[in-house]
Motif scaffolding. Sequence first.
Motif, PDB file in Angstrom:
ATOM      1  N   LEU A 171      19.507  41.316  45.099  1.00  0.00           N
ATOM      2  CA  LEU A 171      20.353  40.099  44.143  1.00  0.00           C
ATOM      3  C   LEU A 171      21.963  41.524  45.103  1.00  0.00           C
ATOM      4  N   LEU A 172      21.838  43.234  44.721  1.00  0.00           N
ATOM      5  CA  LEU A 172      23.205  44.250  44.864  1.00  0.00           C
ATOM      6  C   LEU A 172      23.167  43.065  45.995  1.00  0.00           C
ATOM      7  N   ALA A 173      22.008  43.515  47.197  1.00  0.00           N
ATOM      8  CA  ALA A 173      22.593  43.477  48.441  1.00  0.00           C
ATOM      9  C   ALA A 173      22.802  42.414  48.678  1.00  0.00           C
ATOM     10  N   LYS A 174      23.097  41.308  48.515  1.00  0.00           N
ATOM     11  CA  LYS A 174      23.587  40.113  48.896  1.00  0.00           C
ATOM     12  C   LYS A 174      24.700  39.877  48.280  1.00  0.00           C
ATOM     13  N   ALA A 175      25.163  40.998  46.610  1.00  0.00           N
ATOM     14  CA  ALA A 175      26.959  41.232  46.491  1.00  0.00           C
ATOM     15  C   ALA A 175      27.866  41.644  46.999  1.00  0.00           C
ATOM     16  N   SER A 176      29.237  40.806  47.037  1.00  0.00           N
ATOM     17  CA  SER A 176      30.736  41.263  47.455  1.00  0.00           C
ATOM     18  C   SER A 176      30.633  42.805  46.504  1.00  0.00           C
ATOM     19  N   ASP A 177      31.593  43.132  47.691  1.00  0.00           N
ATOM     20  CA  ASP A 177      32.340  44.851  46.638  1.00  0.00           C
ATOM     21  C   ASP A 177      32.750  44.465  45.862  1.00  0.00           C
ATOM     22  N   GLU A 178      33.526  43.578  45.553  1.00  0.00           N
ATOM     23  CA  GLU A 178      34.270  43.308  44.377  1.00  0.00           C
ATOM     24  C   GLU A 178      32.805  42.813  43.288  1.00  0.00           C
ATOM     25  N   GLU A 179      32.298  42.191  43.597  1.00  0.00           N
ATOM     26  CA  GLU A 179      31.140  41.906  42.660  1.00  0.00           C
ATOM     27  C   GLU A 179      30.380  42.891  42.363  1.00  0.00           C
ATOM     28  N   LEU A 180      29.894  44.167  42.629  1.00  0.00           N
ATOM     29  CA  LEU A 180      29.370  45.426  42.596  1.00  0.00           C
ATOM     30  C   LEU A 180      30.029  46.333  41.447  1.00  0.00           C
ATOM     31  N   LYS A 181      31.246  45.633  41.587  1.00  0.00           N
ATOM     32  CA  LYS A 181      32.560  46.443  40.379  1.00  0.00           C
ATOM     33  C   LYS A 181      32.534  46.416  39.596  1.00  0.00           C
ATOM     34  N   GLU A 182      31.953  44.876  39.052  1.00  0.00           N
ATOM     35  CA  GLU A 182      31.999  44.527  37.502  1.00  0.00           C
ATOM     36  C   GLU A 182      30.564  44.666  36.446  1.00  0.00           C
ATOM     37  N   VAL A 183      30.647  45.504  36.754  1.00  0.00           N
ATOM     38  CA  VAL A 183      29.352  46.697  36.496  1.00  0.00           C
ATOM     39  C   VAL A 183      29.103  46.480  35.057  1.00  0.00           C
ATOM     40  N   THR A 184      28.291  46.321  33.749  1.00  0.00           N
ATOM     41  CA  THR A 184      28.710  46.808  32.810  1.00  0.00           C
ATOM     42  C   THR A 184      27.619  47.272  32.069  1.00  0.00           C
ATOM     43  N   ILE A 185      27.843  48.172  30.785  1.00  0.00           N
ATOM     44  CA  ILE A 185      26.954  49.328  30.819  1.00  0.00           C
ATOM     45  C   ILE A 185      26.984  48.250  29.558  1.00  0.00           C
ATOM     46  N   ARG A 186      24.700  48.101  29.090  1.00  0.00           N
ATOM     47  CA  ARG A 186      24.303  47.559  27.963  1.00  0.00           C
ATOM     48  C   ARG A 186      23.366  48.054  27.169  1.00  0.00           C
ATOM     49  N   LEU A 187      22.809  47.813  25.744  1.00  0.00           N
ATOM     50  CA  LEU A 187      22.240  47.672  25.136  1.00  0.00           C
ATOM     51  C   LEU A 187      21.910  49.361  25.435  1.00  0.00           C
ATOM     52  N   ASN A 188      23.438  49.601  24.741  1.00  0.00           N
ATOM     53  CA  ASN A 188      23.693  51.377  23.844  1.00  0.00           C
ATOM     54  C   ASN A 188      23.062  52.353  25.096  1.00  0.00           C
ATOM     55  N   GLY A 189      23.831  51.501  26.003  1.00  0.00           N
ATOM     56  CA  GLY A 189      24.030  52.602  27.589  1.00  0.00           C
ATOM     57  C   GLY A 189      22.413  52.544  28.289  1.00  0.00           C
ATOM     58  N   PHE A 190      21.549  51.712  27.626  1.00  0.00           N
ATOM     59  CA  PHE A 190      20.054  52.096  28.279  1.00  0.00           C
ATOM     60  C   PHE A 190      20.138  51.073  29.424  1.00  0.00           C
ATOM     61  N   ALA A 191      21.213  49.991  29.724  1.00  0.00           N
ATOM     62  CA  ALA A 191      20.838  48.943  30.418  1.00  0.00           C
ATOM     63  C   ALA A 191      22.017  48.384  31.618  1.00  0.00           C
ATOM     64  N   LEU A 192      22.068  48.820  32.961  1.00  0.00           N
ATOM     65  CA  LEU A 192      23.464  48.270  33.705  1.00  0.00           C
ATOM     66  C   LEU A 192      23.133  46.797  33.596  1.00  0.00           C
ATOM     67  N   ARG A 193      24.174  45.946  33.719  1.00  0.00           N
ATOM     68  CA  ARG A 193      24.572  44.111  33.961  1.00  0.00           C
ATOM     69  C   ARG A 193      25.194  44.039  34.752  1.00  0.00           C
ATOM     70  N   TRP A 194      25.208  43.104  35.792  1.00  0.00           N
ATOM     71  CA  TRP A 194      25.922  42.288  36.346  1.00  0.00           C
ATOM     72  C   TRP A 194      25.919  40.773  35.824  1.00  0.00           C
ATOM     73  N   GLU A 195      27.116  40.562  35.245  1.00  0.00           N
ATOM     74  CA  GLU A 195      27.042  38.794  34.803  1.00  0.00           C
ATOM     75  C   GLU A 195      27.086  37.774  35.979  1.00  0.00           C
ATOM     76  N   LYS A 196      27.682  37.739  37.034  1.00  0.00           N
ATOM     77  CA  LYS A 196      28.110  37.113  37.550  1.00  0.00           C
ATOM     78  C   LYS A 196      26.832  36.736  38.235  1.00  0.00           C
ATOM     79  N   LEU A 197      25.853  37.903  38.380  1.00  0.00           N
ATOM     80  CA  LEU A 197      25.220  38.078  39.634  1.00  0.00           C
ATOM     81  C   LEU A 197      23.533  38.140  38.970  1.00  0.00           C
ATOM     82  N   ASP A 198      23.715  37.640  37.536  1.00  0.00           N
ATOM     83  CA  ASP A 198      22.935  37.791  36.868  1.00  0.00           C
ATOM     84  C   ASP A 198      21.788  38.663  36.870  1.00  0.00           C
TER      85      ASP A 198
END
Length: 91
Positions: free
Chosen positions: A44-71
């Motif tokens: 999913l990240l391979a298909k993402a645009s550069d802008e979509e990749l930059k929309e990473v957030t930290i979740r679960l007290n730092g134990f997960a990375l999340r890209w909401e638009k990419l699910d």
Amino acid sequence: MKSISVDDEVVEPAAVRAWAEQRTVFVELTDGRIIGFPANRFPLLAKASDEELKEVTIRLNGFALRWEKLDEDITVPGIVAGNFPLPSLMN
């Protein structure tokens, strides 16, 4: 994988910051390390645009990375351990 011991309890490093640059995702960990991995290691990240990749957030007290638009969710312990899909499985 380097773990931190807190009151005899082993605590895995967690993310304190995450960002993407030039198709590489970087994670700064609670133990001070900065690790990175190529976005193309995850379908999913391979298909993402550069802008979509930059929309990473930290979740679960730092134990997960999340890209909401990419699910897409990726665990930080998995990244630290180097658990990436094999390239041949991505085709």
